[in-house]
Design an enzyme around this catalytic site. Structure first.
Site, mmCIF file in Angstrom:
data_model
loop_
_atom_site.group_PDB
_atom_site.id
_atom_site.type_symbol
_atom_site.label_atom_id
_atom_site.label_comp_id
_atom_site.label_asym_id
_atom_site.label_seq_id
_atom_site.Cartn_x
_atom_site.Cartn_y
_atom_site.Cartn_z
ATOM 1 N N ARG A 23 7.339 -2.742 -10.853
ATOM 2 C CA ARG A 23 6.979 -3.803 -9.910
ATOM 3 C C ARG A 23 8.050 -4.882 -9.793
ATOM 4 O O ARG A 23 7.729 -6.032 -9.487
ATOM 5 C CB ARG A 23 5.643 -4.452 -10.295
ATOM 6 C CG ARG A 23 4.439 -3.561 -10.068
ATOM 7 C CD ARG A 23 4.162 -3.424 -8.590
ATOM 8 N NE ARG A 23 3.224 -2.346 -8.311
ATOM 9 C CZ ARG A 23 1.925 -2.508 -8.141
ATOM 10 N NH1 ARG A 23 1.392 -3.674 -8.213
ATOM 11 N NH2 ARG A 23 1.173 -1.472 -7.875
ATOM 12 N N ARG A 27 5.886 -9.335 -5.864
ATOM 13 C CA ARG A 27 5.539 -10.746 -5.652
ATOM 14 C C ARG A 27 6.216 -11.752 -6.564
ATOM 15 O O ARG A 27 6.106 -12.944 -6.333
ATOM 16 C CB ARG A 27 4.022 -10.913 -5.737
ATOM 17 C CG ARG A 27 3.337 -10.398 -4.489
ATOM 18 C CD ARG A 27 1.846 -10.275 -4.706
ATOM 19 N NE ARG A 27 1.593 -9.305 -5.759
ATOM 20 C CZ ARG A 27 0.385 -8.894 -6.120
ATOM 21 N NH1 ARG A 27 -0.682 -9.401 -5.555
ATOM 22 N NH2 ARG A 27 0.230 -7.985 -7.051
ATOM 23 N N ARG A 36 6.121 -11.057 3.003
ATOM 24 C CA ARG A 36 4.673 -10.820 2.998
ATOM 25 C C ARG A 36 3.897 -11.813 3.849
ATOM 26 O O ARG A 36 2.745 -11.582 4.191
ATOM 27 C CB ARG A 36 4.138 -10.785 1.567
ATOM 28 C CG ARG A 36 4.410 -9.492 0.835
ATOM 29 C CD ARG A 36 3.438 -8.384 1.228
ATOM 30 N NE ARG A 36 2.153 -8.553 0.554
ATOM 31 C CZ ARG A 36 1.024 -8.861 1.150
ATOM 32 N NH1 ARG A 36 1.001 -9.045 2.447
ATOM 33 N NH2 ARG A 36 -0.096 -8.983 0.463
ATOM 34 N N ASP A 72 4.406 2.945 -2.152
ATOM 35 C CA ASP A 72 3.182 2.758 -2.931
ATOM 36 C C ASP A 72 2.590 4.126 -3.191
ATOM 37 O O ASP A 72 2.761 5.045 -2.386
ATOM 38 C CB ASP A 72 2.169 1.877 -2.189
ATOM 39 C CG ASP A 72 1.029 1.473 -3.125
ATOM 40 O OD1 ASP A 72 1.218 0.513 -3.885
ATOM 41 O OD2 ASP A 72 -0.025 2.137 -3.118
ATOM 42 N N TYR A 146 -8.524 6.688 -7.285
ATOM 43 C CA TYR A 146 -8.708 5.810 -6.117
ATOM 44 C C TYR A 146 -9.533 6.500 -5.034
ATOM 45 O O TYR A 146 -10.391 5.882 -4.401
ATOM 46 C CB TYR A 146 -7.362 5.365 -5.549
ATOM 47 C CG TYR A 146 -6.704 4.306 -6.401
ATOM 48 C CD1 TYR A 146 -7.149 2.988 -6.358
ATOM 49 C CD2 TYR A 146 -5.666 4.617 -7.257
ATOM 50 C CE1 TYR A 146 -6.575 2.013 -7.157
ATOM 51 C CE2 TYR A 146 -5.077 3.649 -8.057
ATOM 52 C CZ TYR A 146 -5.537 2.345 -8.008
ATOM 53 O OH TYR A 146 -4.973 1.386 -8.796
HETATM 54 O O1 CP3 Z 1 8.943 -2.589 -7.669
HETATM 55 C C1 CP3 Z 1 8.020 -1.796 -7.489
HETATM 56 O O2 CP3 Z 1 7.550 -1.167 -8.422
HETATM 57 C C2 CP3 Z 1 7.519 -1.684 -6.080
HETATM 58 C C3 CP3 Z 1 7.048 -0.397 -5.594
HETATM 59 C C4 CP3 Z 1 5.607 -0.103 -5.981
HETATM 60 C C5 CP3 Z 1 4.442 -0.612 -5.343
HETATM 61 N N1 CP3 Z 1 3.368 0.033 -5.864
HETATM 62 C C6 CP3 Z 1 4.384 -1.621 -4.254
HETATM 63 C C7 CP3 Z 1 3.188 -2.484 -4.212
HETATM 64 C C8 CP3 Z 1 5.190 0.793 -6.963
HETATM 65 C C9 CP3 Z 1 6.027 1.574 -7.981
HETATM 66 C C10 CP3 Z 1 3.771 0.872 -6.857
HETATM 67 C C11 CP3 Z 1 2.973 1.795 -7.668
HETATM 68 C C12 CP3 Z 1 1.519 1.682 -7.655
HETATM 69 N N2 CP3 Z 1 0.684 1.314 -6.652
HETATM 70 C C13 CP3 Z 1 0.723 2.068 -8.751
HETATM 71 C C14 CP3 Z 1 1.239 2.642 -10.057
HETATM 72 C C15 CP3 Z 1 1.805 1.569 -10.887
HETATM 73 C C16 CP3 Z 1 0.809 0.694 -11.564
HETATM 74 O O3 CP3 Z 1 0.819 -0.497 -11.247
HETATM 75 O O4 CP3 Z 1 0.051 1.209 -12.372
HETATM 76 C C17 CP3 Z 1 -0.615 1.849 -8.405
HETATM 77 C C18 CP3 Z 1 -1.813 2.081 -9.290
HETATM 78 C C19 CP3 Z 1 -0.627 1.384 -7.055
HETATM 79 C C20 CP3 Z 1 -1.804 1.076 -6.210
HETATM 80 C C21 CP3 Z 1 -1.757 -0.331 -5.786
HETATM 81 N N3 CP3 Z 1 -0.969 -0.810 -4.753
HETATM 82 C C22 CP3 Z 1 -2.470 -1.421 -6.318
HETATM 83 C C23 CP3 Z 1 -3.438 -1.321 -7.479
HETATM 84 C C24 CP3 Z 1 -2.095 -2.550 -5.587
HETATM 85 C C25 CP3 Z 1 -2.608 -3.956 -5.740
HETATM 86 C C26 CP3 Z 1 -2.012 -4.440 -6.989
HETATM 87 C C27 CP3 Z 1 -1.611 -5.849 -7.020
HETATM 88 O O5 CP3 Z 1 -0.804 -6.136 -7.923
HETATM 89 O O6 CP3 Z 1 -2.060 -6.658 -6.185
HETATM 90 C C28 CP3 Z 1 -1.128 -2.162 -4.646
HETATM 91 C C29 CP3 Z 1 -0.399 -3.045 -3.716
HETATM 92 C C30 CP3 Z 1 1.066 -3.134 -3.977
HETATM 93 N N4 CP3 Z 1 1.905 -2.065 -3.992
HETATM 94 C C31 CP3 Z 1 1.825 -4.314 -4.212
HETATM 95 C C32 CP3 Z 1 3.158 -3.914 -4.327
HETATM 96 C C33 CP3 Z 1 4.368 -4.779 -4.531
HETATM 97 C C34 CP3 Z 1 1.285 -5.756 -4.280
HETATM 98 C C35 CP3 Z 1 1.206 -6.120 -2.888
HETATM 99 C C36 CP3 Z 1 1.154 -7.525 -2.435
HETATM 100 O O7 CP3 Z 1 0.070 -8.086 -2.372
HETATM 101 O O8 CP3 Z 1 2.204 -7.989 -1.996
#
Ligand code: CP3
Length: 335
Positions: A23, A27, A36, A72, A146
């Site tokens: 991540r 953010r 965003r 994602d 999911y």
């Molecule tokens: O730097 C990076 O790692 C960015 C790329 C990335 C994202 N999601 C973008 C994203 C990666 C590698 C992921 C993987 C991901 N997505 C996983 C596996 C990793 C982990 O965290 O266990 C999972 C379970 C997801 C599903 C997912 N997508 C969730 C649970 C969420 C909400 C989580 C949160 O922190 O709010 C997302 C949204 C998401 N995907 C965000 C990002 C940067 C947050 C989005 C935002 O509100 O800007």
């Protein structure tokens, strides 16, 4: 080209310890937060110029040794026709959760044209980056969790019930998701991803026997099918301490662990593979002295840092101050 991350994956010696953060493109960075304000996560990920910009920000700002594709795990189900929204402060929400065989049959076959935007993002990134690019996918169990729950869960009861009560349908769902994952990751590698990470973020909620019987065979197939692509493969999960020996029984180069196990204990369980992890992301919310003390403790757990990649045990917390992260990268590089 800085390839110390790839060398460490292959357990070759490096001049310093490679660092990247799960991540890291998210953010905790000002450029991402600014984007965003205008775009939602999925639009960002599906717009190559923007996605590339997001992937590059941590490389330029923090000095990490690898970039991760801005995507994602839910993009694969979307490519299979699943209706997904990423809702602020909740996470992925599924329009029609998958709970029956008939639901499974609504999944479309994988077609690479549905992820053409990822190929384009990867092309842009490879023409710019001086560090390796990591591609990734969610693992079948984490994706299925999911799809079955319909929204994030802390107990995964619907998923487990489906798995235990409808083992044949579960097997069918896992097969569809693992075959699609093989294609999804192959497209990323063929487009230029230089390593891949499979996120089985939630597999640690299972009993070892259930993991072994109803999850591991599918993950094993994914890693085995990608061997000929010749790029380092990372298998990551959280809460895997109790099933780590099984979790590591896949054909991969690197195992990623969270902070619930020491690196020393993990190393004895992963059968000679490289290790990635595992600082508690909450440590980065503290002062520099605490951070350095905790990092020293962590590094002290391993007799040698060959075949070791520094990372957190899970994603960087959104409220993390990126200047502390930058100092941490410098601190580790100086070791
Ligand atoms: O730097 C990076 O790692 C960015 C790329 C990335 C994202 N999601 C973008 C994203 C990666 C590698 C992921 C993987 C991901 N997505 C996983 C596996 C990793 C982990 O965290 O266990 C999972 C379970 C997801 C599903 C997912 N997508 C969730 C649970 C969420 C909400 C989580 C949160 O922190 O709010 C997302 C949204 C998401 N995907 C965000 C990002 C940067 C947050 C989005 C935002 O509100 O800007």
């Amino acid at each position: 080209m800085n390839d110390i991350f790839l060398k460490a994956c292959r357990k070759e010696p490096t001049e310093h310890i490679p660092v990247w953060f799960m991540r890291q493109a998210g953010r905790s960075l000002p450029g991402y937060r600014k984007l965003r304000e205008t775009y939602n996560v999925l639009t960002l990920a599906q717009t190559p110029e923007l996605a590339a910009q997001v992937s590059l920000e941590p490389v330029e700002r923090l000095g990490v040794d690898a970039a991760i594709l801005f995507a994602d795990i839910m993009l694969l189900p979307i490519a299979l026709g699943v209706g997904v929204k990423i809702v602020d402060n909740i996470g992925p929400v599924i329009a029609h959760p998958i709970r029956t065989r008939a639901d499974i049959e609504t999944l479309l076959p994988f077609a690479s044209k549905n992820i053409a935007y990822l190929q384009e993002t990867i092309t842009i990134l490879r023409s710019t980056l001086q560090v390796p690019l990591i591609g990734f996918s969610g693992a079948p169990f984490t994706l299925a969790s999911y799809l079955v729950e319909g929204e994030p869960s802390r107990t995964w009861t619907k998923t487990k019930r489906f798995m235990f009560e409808q083992p044949k349908a579960w097997g069918q769902l896992m097969e569809i998701l693992s075959d699609a994952t093989i294609e999804y990751l192959s497209v990323q590698i063929d487009a230029g991803a230089q390593a891949i990470q499979l996120f089985d973020s939630w597999a640690g909620c299972l009993a070892p026997s259930a993991y072994r019987e109803q999850v591991l065979p599918y993950t094993q197939k994914i890693f085995t099918s990608l061997k000929h692509k010749n790029v380092p493969r990372i298998h990551f999960g959280t809460n895997t301490a109790g099933l780590l020996a099984d979790f590591a029984r896949v054909d991969c180069e690197v195992i990623g662990v969270d902070w619930r196990i020491s690196l020393a204990a993990a190393q004895t369980l992963v059968g000679g593979k490289a290790l990635q992890g595992n600082l508690d992301p909450a440590v980065l919310l503290g002062g520099q002295q605490t951070i350095e003390k905790k990092v020293d403790e962590l590094l002290g757990e391993l007799p040698s840092h060959t075949g070791y990649i520094f990372n957190l045990g899970h994603g960087i917390l959104p409220e993390t101050d990126d200047q502390k992260v930058k100092k941490l990268v410098e601190y580790i590089h100086a070791k």
